[in-house]
Write an enzyme that holds these catalytic residues in place. Structure first.
Site, short mmCIF file in Angstrom:
data_model
loop_
_atom_site.label_atom_id
_atom_site.label_comp_id
_atom_site.label_asym_id
_atom_site.label_seq_id
_atom_site.Cartn_x
_atom_site.Cartn_y
_atom_site.Cartn_z
N GLY A 118 46.98 30.68 33.35
CA GLY A 118 47.30 30.09 34.64
C GLY A 118 47.92 31.02 35.66
CG ASP A 119 51.13 33.74 37.46
OD1 ASP A 119 50.38 34.25 38.33
OD2 ASP A 119 52.36 33.88 37.47
CG LEU A 120 45.65 36.68 32.50
CD1 LEU A 120 46.91 36.93 31.70
CD2 LEU A 120 44.53 36.18 31.62
#
Length: 299
Positions: free
Chosen positions: A202-204
């Site tokens: 989700g926040d890669l």
């Protein structure tokens, strides 16, 4: 800076970092190194009397950020053996403790392994819905993780794009807001073939990929059931070492749907709106460029 203050009170009037770590892990802290700060928390490396070294994030105000991060890491690990995430050693409303991981170089072999393990993460033990059963955060900003069976385009528009467009609007022109609203209106056409929910980080972005000598581990997630192309698009946003090798190994293990490259800007639009909210109008042009590219990629 290394220090040991004997458990004196911290500046916010609560327990010192050493005392918090000791209470959570049940082991004495023999040495604590301050590593700076990020968002609304401080970062530390601790040596414990039992021989372990750990990494600790400490917030001076209670919030749900660390609970969400810990839940996300544990949930990602449930995808199966080989899921590329570290173990959570302990967490509460002000503290998150992980093993200390010695960093190494980003090698091509490690990149290929990451591609295979990311494919496992996305396709192993898929969740039943988009979203997650905990309140979400990206950095220290809230994310609406309301669970929904989908379809994904509507969930993405309602839970990710629209809330952050509202928050970012003051940094965008009226025409810019209308441009993103066109993406919202046309989301069903732009999103590509239907996808089952996947366990995604989700926040890669590249800063959340921790390279060791043998593999890469994923840290600081905004984990939820989402679209697997989102993680790949985020890796491309600010550049990730050996991304071509990661993608090739991923696509071999879990083939991507036709046209996925053209949909990268659609998946990048949400993190770019987050950056507008966090850092102001300097990211506005990038967000609007992604919106234009998403619309231009219409099949």
């Amino acid at each position: 800076m290394a220090r040991r203050d004997g458990g004196q009170a911290s500046p916010d009037g609560g327990q010192a970092p050493e005392a918090r770590i000791e209470r959570l892990l049940g082991a004495r802290v023999e040495r604590l190194d301050d590593l700076g700060s990020s968002h609304s928390w401080t970062l530390h490396r601790a040596a414990l009397a039992d021989g372990r070294e750990v990494f600790a994030k400490i917030a001076h105000n209670r919030s749900g950020v660390f609970a969400a991060e810990a839940a996300g890491l544990r949930w990602l690990a449930e995808a199966g053996d080989g899921a590329p995430v570290p173990e959570v050693l302990g967490a509460d409303d002000r503290l998150l403790v992980l093993p200390w991981i010695r960093s190494g170089g980003a090698t091509r072999d490690a990149a290929e392994r990451l591609g295979r393990e990311l494919a496992l993460l996305h396709t192993g033990a898929r969740p039943d819905a988009f979203g997650a059963p905990w309140d979400g955060f990206i950095a220290d900003l809230p994310l609406d993780n309301t669970s929904d069976a989908g379809p994904w385009p509507r969930w993405y528009a309602e839970r990710r794009l629209e809330p952050y467009l509202r928050r970012a609007a003051r940094h965008l022109s009226a025409d810019g807001v209308r441009l993103v609203e066109r993406v919202l209106a046309d989301i069903d056409e732009l999103a590509g073939p239907p996808e089952q929910p996947s366990r995604i980080h989700g926040d890669l972005w590249s800063g959340n990929v921790l390279w060791t000598d043998a593999r890469a581990l994923l840290i600081d997630p905004a984990a939820h059931g989402g679209h697997r192309e989102t993680d790949l698009a985020m890796m491309a946003l600010f550049g990730t070492p050996h991304l071509d090798r990661i993608i090739a190994a991923y696509d071999e293990a879990a083939p991507l749907a036709d046209g996925w490259r053209a949909r990268i800007p659609l998946h990048q639009l949400h993190p770019l709106l987050v950056h507008v909210v966090l850092y102001g109008g300097s990211y506005g042009s990038s967000a609007l460029e992604a919106a234009r590219a998403a619309l231009a990629a219409r099949p």
